[in-house]
Scaffold this motif. Structure first.
Motif, PDB file in Angstrom:
ATOM      1  N   UNK A 151       0.818  -1.205   0.000  1.00  9.84           N
ATOM      2  CA  UNK A 151       0.000   0.000   0.000  1.00  9.84           C
ATOM      3  C   UNK A 151       0.855   1.260   0.000  1.00  9.84           C
ATOM      4  N   UNK A 152       0.291   2.314  -0.587  1.00  9.46           N
ATOM      5  CA  UNK A 152       0.904   3.641  -0.559  1.00  9.46           C
ATOM      6  C   UNK A 152      -0.034   4.569   0.204  1.00  9.46           C
ATOM      7  N   UNK A 153       0.533   5.377   1.087  1.00 11.38           N
ATOM      8  CA  UNK A 153      -0.267   6.217   1.973  1.00 11.38           C
ATOM      9  C   UNK A 153       0.044   7.704   1.768  1.00 11.38           C
ATOM     10  N   UNK A 154      -0.994   8.530   1.804  1.00 13.35           N
ATOM     11  CA  UNK A 154      -0.825   9.976   1.767  1.00 13.35           C
ATOM     12  C   UNK A 154      -0.643  10.461   3.200  1.00 13.35           C
TER      13      UNK A 154
ATOM     14  N   UNK B  12       9.488   0.123  -5.295  1.00 12.51           N
ATOM     15  CA  UNK B  12      10.636   0.822  -5.871  1.00 12.51           C
ATOM     16  C   UNK B  12      11.054   2.038  -5.045  1.00 12.51           C
ATOM     17  N   UNK B  13      10.211   2.460  -4.111  1.00  8.88           N
ATOM     18  CA  UNK B  13      10.527   3.613  -3.258  1.00  8.88           C
ATOM     19  C   UNK B  13       9.693   3.529  -1.993  1.00  8.88           C
ATOM     20  N   UNK B  14      10.171   4.165  -0.941  1.00  7.37           N
ATOM     21  CA  UNK B  14       9.422   4.231   0.317  1.00  7.37           C
ATOM     22  C   UNK B  14       8.829   5.611   0.560  1.00  7.37           C
ATOM     23  N   UNK B  15       9.423   6.628  -0.053  1.00  4.99           N
ATOM     24  CA  UNK B  15       8.936   7.998   0.089  1.00  4.99           C
ATOM     25  C   UNK B  15       8.902   8.640  -1.292  1.00  4.99           C
TER      26      UNK B  15
ATOM     27  N   UNK C 168       4.044   7.698   1.458  1.00  2.83           N
ATOM     28  CA  UNK C 168       4.982   6.778   2.092  1.00  2.83           C
ATOM     29  C   UNK C 168       4.476   5.338   2.031  1.00  2.83           C
ATOM     30  N   UNK C 169       5.425   4.414   2.113  1.00  2.00           N
ATOM     31  CA  UNK C 169       5.095   3.008   2.289  1.00  2.00           C
ATOM     32  C   UNK C 169       4.842   2.738   3.770  1.00  2.00           C
ATOM     33  N   UNK C 170       4.337   1.563   4.083  1.00  5.61           N
ATOM     34  CA  UNK C 170       4.109   1.206   5.488  1.00  5.61           C
ATOM     35  C   UNK C 170       5.425   1.179   6.260  1.00  5.61           C
ATOM     36  N   UNK C 171       6.490   0.722   5.593  1.00  5.79           N
ATOM     37  CA  UNK C 171       7.797   0.675   6.250  1.00  5.79           C
ATOM     38  C   UNK C 171       8.266   2.077   6.637  1.00  5.79           C
ATOM     39  N   UNK C 172       8.059   3.044   5.734  1.00  4.86           N
ATOM     40  CA  UNK C 172       8.460   4.423   6.026  1.00  4.86           C
ATOM     41  C   UNK C 172       7.602   5.021   7.137  1.00  4.86           C
ATOM     42  N   UNK C 173       6.316   4.669   7.163  1.00  6.34           N
ATOM     43  CA  UNK C 173       5.443   5.154   8.238  1.00  6.34           C
ATOM     44  C   UNK C 173       5.989   4.740   9.602  1.00  6.34           C
TER      45      UNK C 173
ATOM     46  N   UNK D   9       9.091   3.802  10.271  1.00  2.46           N
ATOM     47  CA  UNK D   9      10.426   4.353  10.492  1.00  2.46           C
ATOM     48  C   UNK D   9      10.348   5.786  11.010  1.00  2.46           C
ATOM     49  N   UNK D  10       9.400   6.562  10.486  1.00  3.61           N
ATOM     50  CA  UNK D  10       9.288   7.963  10.882  1.00  3.61           C
ATOM     51  C   UNK D  10       8.171   8.200  11.897  1.00  3.61           C
ATOM     52  N   UNK D  11       7.518   7.128  12.336  1.00  2.00           N
ATOM     53  CA  UNK D  11       6.438   7.229  13.311  1.00  2.00           C
ATOM     54  C   UNK D  11       5.377   8.230  12.851  1.00  2.00           C
ATOM     55  N   UNK D  12       4.937   8.034  11.611  1.00  2.00           N
ATOM     56  CA  UNK D  12       3.970   8.939  10.993  1.00  2.00           C
ATOM     57  C   UNK D  12       2.605   8.252  10.904  1.00  2.00           C
ATOM     58  N   UNK D  13       1.563   8.987  11.214  1.00  3.91           N
ATOM     59  CA  UNK D  13       0.202   8.500  11.039  1.00  3.91           C
ATOM     60  C   UNK D  13      -0.332   9.005   9.704  1.00  3.91           C
ATOM     61  N   UNK D  14      -0.675   8.131   8.794  1.00  3.09           N
ATOM     62  CA  UNK D  14      -1.146   8.586   7.481  1.00  3.09           C
ATOM     63  C   UNK D  14      -2.566   9.129   7.541  1.00  3.09           C
ATOM     64  N   UNK D  15      -2.934   9.868   6.503  1.00  6.55           N
ATOM     65  CA  UNK D  15      -4.298  10.391   6.396  1.00  6.55           C
ATOM     66  C   UNK D  15      -5.152   9.456   5.559  1.00  6.55           C
ATOM     67  N   UNK D  16      -4.587   8.986   4.441  1.00  7.61           N
ATOM     68  CA  UNK D  16      -5.379   8.185   3.507  1.00  7.61           C
ATOM     69  C   UNK D  16      -4.500   7.172   2.783  1.00  7.61           C
ATOM     70  N   UNK D  17      -5.163   6.131   2.302  1.00  7.62           N
ATOM     71  CA  UNK D  17      -4.513   5.120   1.467  1.00  7.62           C
ATOM     72  C   UNK D  17      -4.916   5.349   0.015  1.00  7.62           C
TER      73      UNK D  17
END
Length: 399
Positions: free
Chosen positions: A7-10, A112-115, A265-270, A272-280
């Motif tokens: 998944x990719x997250x905004x 291919x990318x995390x961010x 961001x990818x789930x892995x990046x979320x 890593x940066x302790x980020x809560x996404x807004x949307x998928x």
């Protein structure tokens, strides 16, 4: 060895205020507008290592002159992003900004990318210079009757849509009035405040004794909405694309300047940066239609995007349907039986403006802001028609 789609997250989104053509941004370069939103969206994620950004994908419908030479790369360097971050400019006309979001999301989904950053920028104030460079239609377009519509101006295609789907002048003007009323109410209520990064415009003016005086103006609000709009005033406007037509300057989208950006961001990046996404990012679809009725494109694209996301139109709580023209927006809504209350709740391009390739990214910022405000809003949709006969649509799920 195949990889599983992830998944990719905004996680962040922002935009400039939108200026009228030759308005508050008439002397602002599109690469500067782009740099502004890129810097702002990165700043929304504290501690982000900007060097980890896999690519900056930027939509631009007229990538020439001031917004040429791969404006994506120039803009990101002007924004102070590390040299190692690449950038690419893409063009799907009015869907360029939404296409940028889809392309950025797909890079993450493929592993291919995390961010990634998706963005769009467009200065229609610069359009005379851009269009004056060298725009030359292929003469073969005029050799066959079925190809002539490729050369049609967008307003003429709106007239074709109005006639074919029987959208009256009265209905178009009423829709335009509603767009302005909703936008003005949204500005008054501060609905756009969280999604807009104000832009300071500097002007160099003649001073006393041959000196140069620098003035500053902080631009915080969209310039297009008309608080004095009325059915009487709209009804007095003459058709501008056909002598006996119904499409006017008042029920068409405004030519505008602006930019928007979204960080994904990818789930892995979320983690890593302790980020809560807004949307998928749920899905994206694009479809072709006859060029002479290009405005109907979303009728083909929206069902494809919904099917890919595994949802129905009834699941969509908020739709950003670009109002290229009231005629085409109404035709799309009627063909798909869309709930008017859920379409452009804060107004659309007739009031807020349509800076072409930037619009998709700008409206993504609006949708992200709406999802932040309303926990009950689960699914959102962004869609628009596209010149030469296409439609695009993207579905997003609040998380």
């Amino acid at each position: 060895m195949s990889k599983q789609i992830q998944d990719a997250y905004l996680v962040a989104a922002t935009r400039t205020p939108v200026s009228k053509r030759n308005g508050m941004f008439r002397h602002v370069r599109p690469d500067d507008m782009l740099a502004h939103v890129l810097s702002a969206v990165v700043g929304q994620v504290p501690g982000l290592d900007a060097g980890e950004i896999g690519d900056v994908v930027v939509g631009c419908a007229m990538p020439e002159a001031e917004q040429g030479m791969n404006v994506a790369r120039i803009g990101l360097l002007l924004a102070g992003l590390p040299d190692r971050v690449p950038g690419i400019t893409i063009n799907r006309f009015c869907a360029s900004g939404l296409q940028a979001v889809a392309d950025a999301a797909n890079r993450i989904r493929l592993g291919e990318a995390d961010v990634m950053i998706a963005a769009g920028t467009e200065s229609m104030s610069a359009m005379p210079q851009i269009m004056g460079n060298k725009v030359s239609l292929n003469p073969a377009i005029f050799d066959k009757a079925e190809n002539v519509a490729i050369a049609y101006g967008m307003g003429l295609t709106a007239e074709r849509v109005a006639a074919k789907w029987q959208v009256s002048r009265e209905d178009q003007d009423a829709f335009a009035l509603q767009s302005n009323q909703r936008a003005c109410a949204a500005i008054a209520a501060g609905r756009f405040r969280d999604e807009i990064t104000p832009y300071t415009v500097h002007a160099h003016l003649p001073g006393e004794g041959g000196t140069v005086r620098v003035s500053e103006r902080l631009c915080e609000h969209d310039e297009g909405p008309r608080p004095d709009a009325s059915l009487e005033g709209l009804g007095k406007l003459r058709p501008v694309f056909a002598a006996r037509g119904s499409v006017t300057a008042g029920n068409s989208s405004q030519m505008s300047d602006g930019a928007g950006a979204v960080l994904l961001m990818s789930e892995a990046a979320l983690k890593r940066y302790n980020v809560t996404p807004v949307a998928r990012f749920a899905s994206f679809a694009v479809a072709g239609v006859p060029p002479e009725v290009m405005g109907i494109g979303p009728v083909e694209a929206i069902p494809r995007a919904l099917a890919a996301a595994g949802v129905s139109l009834g699941d969509i709580g908020w739709t950003e349907l670009n109002e290229a023209f009231a005629a085409q927006a109404l035709a799309v809504m009627r063909q798909l039986d869309m709930d008017p209350a859920k379409v452009n709740p804060l107004g659309g391009a007739i009031a807020l403006g349509h800076p072409l390739g930037a619009t998709g990214a700008i409206r993504a910022a609006t949708l992200v802001s709406a999802m932040r405000r309303d926990p009950a809003l689960r699914f959102g949709l962004i869609s628009m028609c596209i010149g030469t006969g296409m439609g695009a649509a993207g579905v997003f799920e609040r998380v």
